[in-house]
Design a protein around this motif. Sequence first.
Motif, PDB file in Angstrom:
ATOM      1  N   ASP A  47       0.852  -1.193   0.000  1.00 30.64           N
ATOM      2  CA  ASP A  47       0.000   0.000   0.000  1.00 30.64           C
ATOM      3  C   ASP A  47       0.881   1.234   0.000  1.00 30.64           C
ATOM      4  N   GLU A  54       5.985  -3.461   9.280  1.00 32.38           N
ATOM      5  CA  GLU A  54       5.635  -4.540  10.207  1.00 32.38           C
ATOM      6  C   GLU A  54       4.155  -4.569  10.548  1.00 32.38           C
ATOM      7  N   GLU A  55       3.358  -3.662   9.936  1.00 30.96           N
ATOM      8  CA  GLU A  55       1.943  -3.649  10.291  1.00 30.96           C
ATOM      9  C   GLU A  55       1.083  -4.341   9.235  1.00 30.96           C
ATOM     10  N   HIS A  56       1.610  -4.469   8.023  1.00 29.40           N
ATOM     11  CA  HIS A  56       0.826  -5.033   6.933  1.00 29.40           C
ATOM     12  C   HIS A  56       1.797  -5.711   5.974  1.00 29.40           C
ATOM     13  N   ASP A  57       1.227  -6.501   5.088  1.00 27.11           N
ATOM     14  CA  ASP A  57       2.028  -7.245   4.126  1.00 27.11           C
ATOM     15  C   ASP A  57       2.800  -6.302   3.196  1.00 27.11           C
ATOM     16  N   SER A  58       3.938  -6.772   2.710  1.00 19.90           N
ATOM     17  CA  SER A  58       4.747  -6.019   1.754  1.00 19.90           C
ATOM     18  C   SER A  58       5.131  -6.944   0.612  1.00 19.90           C
TER      19      SER A  58
END
Lengths: 161, 437
Positions: A47, A54-58
């Motif tokens: 996004d 570390e909070e959402h997928d990459s």
Amino acid sequence: MTKQKSAHDLNVIGDLINLEARYLNKADLESWISLFTEDGYYWMPLDSGQKNPEEHDSIFYEDRILMEIRKRNFMHRLSPSMQYPIRSSRVISDIHVSDYDEDSCIVESSFHAVILYKEQTVFAGSMQHKLRREGDAYKIQMKRVDLINADMPLPPIMIYL
Amino acid sequence: MTLSIEKIEKLVEPARVHSSVYADEEIFRLEMERIWGRSWIYIGHESQVRKPGDYYSTTVATLPVLMIRDTKTDQINVLHNRCGHRGAIVTQKQCGTAEILRCPYHGWTYRTDGSLHAAPHPGAYKDTGMNIKDAQYSMRSLGRVDQYRGFVFASLAEDVVDLSDFLGELKHTIDNMCDRSPEGEVEVTGLNCHRFLHPCNWKFFLENLHDAMHPMCAHAATSDAVQNYLSDLPEGTKPPAEAEIIDPFGGSYDFFDKMGVTALENGHGYMGGKKSIFSHFEMYPEYLDAMREAYGEERMQDILSFNRHNACCYPSSTIRDGIQSIRVLRPQTVNSTIIESWTFRLKGAPEKLLQRTLRYSRLINSPGSMVGPDDLDCYYRIQESASNGSIDWIDLHRYFGQDQSEASSLTAMGTSDLGIRNQYQAWLDYMRQGESQ
Ligand SMILES: [Fe+2]
């Protein structure tokens, strides 16, 4: 970062950003990794608004360890997906310093990368490099790549952009 | 011209399938109609649409649909994403929020349950014989919509078994993903997922999840790269967190055989059982404490010793409860499929678990991963051969005729083709239903 009179030379910075791209164009991952600080990492978020890996997928979030593993995996004789030529050409523009303090600066730029992998594909977007002064030179503490199509269906990305 | 049922039956033998099932456009069309159109398809998770009016668009059997939370009832609806008037797709946004959905062409508006809210200039329909209140002019709901513990499924057809019966034994896999949270609930880590373009037929992806003969070969490069890196480290160095994830990909045939494969009704199945590719994962003490407090020692042990991986919910999704991810198949054409990868946060669990879930997703599922492209390239190679006609039959003989029968399932050695053979039994069952229904 607190703004002070910049002691950062845009020519030196631009040379580093271009050198980094040149190493990737040559697929020289060994030299490329050496441009990073020991705690350096490469990040391509899923996004564009993502603040923290570390909070959402990459799509990518790799430290030196993973870079070392990827270097050993790249063009490995046992990998089916690496039996094809992987060639790339990057063009970077609008390199500018967006923030800085005495020892580090954030450099923003935009890029087009043409990758040949089975077919020729264009990736494009913006980059952010966090550079840290180490001795006389800079090292990359963080490289963030925001693809303009990060949230769209993507083909395999076979080499760092 | 529709293929006769007799011709379709000739394409699937007990231990081999004809290559045209991966390459023939007419078969793809029939699959969308008879398999994807008559079974429960995974749509999304309720945490993607938390507030009334939140919506998420996706496809079922290539048709655009909208999952939307009802502003009146708070229920989740799944609607055909097209205007009841002239058929234009109503929203092209991936996700958003709307109290009223509005078609941009002539301004027809719809409530979040799909019913027509207003059509501009209604007087023009007076005495025309058209009743705009008729359901055919609404954004129609799919035939059936239901959810299981927050996981939303829908079916284009109305006359399907209840979701609970369709899922059957797989409910335990979903239960286990949720129960691994001290609060018994999961939520998506974000509104975006990996969307990995697969230029191949959808079935290759699903079959590969039950193919335990490939990791040690197709992923040898990645496990070799990890081993090579580890051997360069000074002795006594703690291996990086990535190692526990990549390790099983270099597992031996024996390692995977012992894990086993289980075939369930409706084409579903799973790998593992007592042991999985996650069972050796480090157990963080702070997580065990939170789980023990929530469930007590015995129940906690039950939950954490439930070791399945790659549970396939035929035909649309595969679930890894142990690492909290779901991959969803969105077929586009006979040789193009988008694979979505969603990651979930265990509510009330320490951040470390989320970090592992995300690490897994990047290493295995992302288009930037080292593992996914090797799988994809193997599917692509068979797709080429199936499309160019250089092969007739694709083999499924591994451990054929040696399945163990359990109550409502079959089990076999992990490297058996049982899971794939079972998918083709379901394929035949669906495809045999013909046009009559
Ligand atoms: Fe694989």
